[in-house]
Design a protein around this motif. Structure first.
Motif, mmCIF file in Angstrom:
data_model
loop_
_atom_site.group_PDB
_atom_site.id
_atom_site.type_symbol
_atom_site.label_atom_id
_atom_site.label_comp_id
_atom_site.label_asym_id
_atom_site.label_seq_id
_atom_site.Cartn_x
_atom_site.Cartn_y
_atom_site.Cartn_z
ATOM 1 N N LEU A 16 -4.292 4.475 2.503
ATOM 2 C CA LEU A 16 -3.518 4.514 1.269
ATOM 3 C C LEU A 16 -3.160 3.076 0.920
ATOM 4 C CD1 LEU A 16 -1.112 7.428 2.200
ATOM 5 C CD2 LEU A 16 -3.203 7.568 0.828
ATOM 6 N N ASP B 78 -3.706 6.788 6.372
ATOM 7 C CA ASP B 78 -3.305 8.118 5.928
ATOM 8 C C ASP B 78 -3.323 9.066 7.123
ATOM 9 O OD1 ASP B 78 -2.727 10.408 4.491
ATOM 10 O OD2 ASP B 78 -4.510 10.324 3.230
ATOM 11 N N LYS C 223 -6.531 5.113 -2.809
ATOM 12 C CA LYS C 223 -6.859 5.412 -1.421
ATOM 13 C C LYS C 223 -8.355 5.269 -1.229
ATOM 14 C CE LYS C 223 -7.245 10.383 -2.165
ATOM 15 N NZ LYS C 223 -6.803 11.705 -1.692
#
Length: 71
Positions: free
Chosen positions: A16, A10, A28
């Motif tokens: 993610l 991310d 996540k």
């Protein structure tokens, strides 16, 4: 069953994760381990929801990895 999980870092930190065979099933985590634990829980909840609604479980997609040399 084995599901393919896509993982990417991310921009804001952490990871993610998503399961392409189960549309909308993603999660996540701050660490890779946390993200993988969270997506496993998401997949189980997704499949449980399909069973409760008497909906079919989507077919699995097979993925192959290729290596490409950039010029």
């Amino acid at each position: 069953m084995e599901y393919t999980i896509l993982v990417r870092e991310d921009d804001d930190g952490g990871y993610l994760v998503s399961c392409p065979d189960l549309p909308g099933c993603h999660s996540k985590g701050d660490t890779l381990e946390e993200a993988m634990s969270n997506i496993k829980e998401s997949v189980l909840c997704f499949l449980d929801s399909l069973k409760k609604d008497n909906l079919p479980i989507p077919m699995l997609t097979l993925f192959e990895t290729i290596e490409i040399d950039l010029i």
